[in-house]
Design a protein around this motif. Structure first.
Motif: not given
Length: 116
Positions: A72, A87-88, A90-91, A94-95, A101
């Motif tokens: 991240f 981006a961190c 979101y990723r 997502e996971w 998050e």
């Protein structure tokens, strides 16, 4: 799936970068995100501790001082990027890496309040 812990030193560094206005508010993260070559160049002239500070996540079970340990990335090794934090966030969402998050969300809120 790998599990991650929040890298507290990275959070501190990100906060310092925001407070000292060392950030980019609008960038194309796909173009500025450090690739393997950028990472290797950084590691040739900086210790692993500094490399680690650019990553919000620590991969549980991975050995220290390996690229696999750090996840991240949120900046380009010079400045924090808002799009990197997005981006961190979101990723991680997502996971379902909730701690990462929330850390990214907190930094986004601080950045937006500071840059407003």
């Amino acid at each position: 799936m790998a599990s991650y812990s929040v890298n507290k030193r990275a959070l501190d560094k990100a906060r310092r970068l925001i407070e000292s206005r060392q950030y980019v508010l609008d960038s194309d993260w796909g173009d500025v995100q450090p690739n393997a070559s950028d990472q290797n160049a950084f590691l040739r002239s900086h210790p692993w501790e500094e490399y680690a500070e650019w990553h919000l996540g620590l991969t549980d079970g991975a050995a220290d001082e390996t690229k696999a340990r750090y996840a991240f990335v949120y900046g380009d090794f010079r400045r924090l990027h808002r799009t990197g934090l997005i981006a961190c966030h979101y990723r991680a969402a997502e996971w379902r890496h909730k701690d990462i998050e929330l850390a990214a969300h907190e930094l986004l809120q601080l950045l937006d309040a500071t840059s407003a």
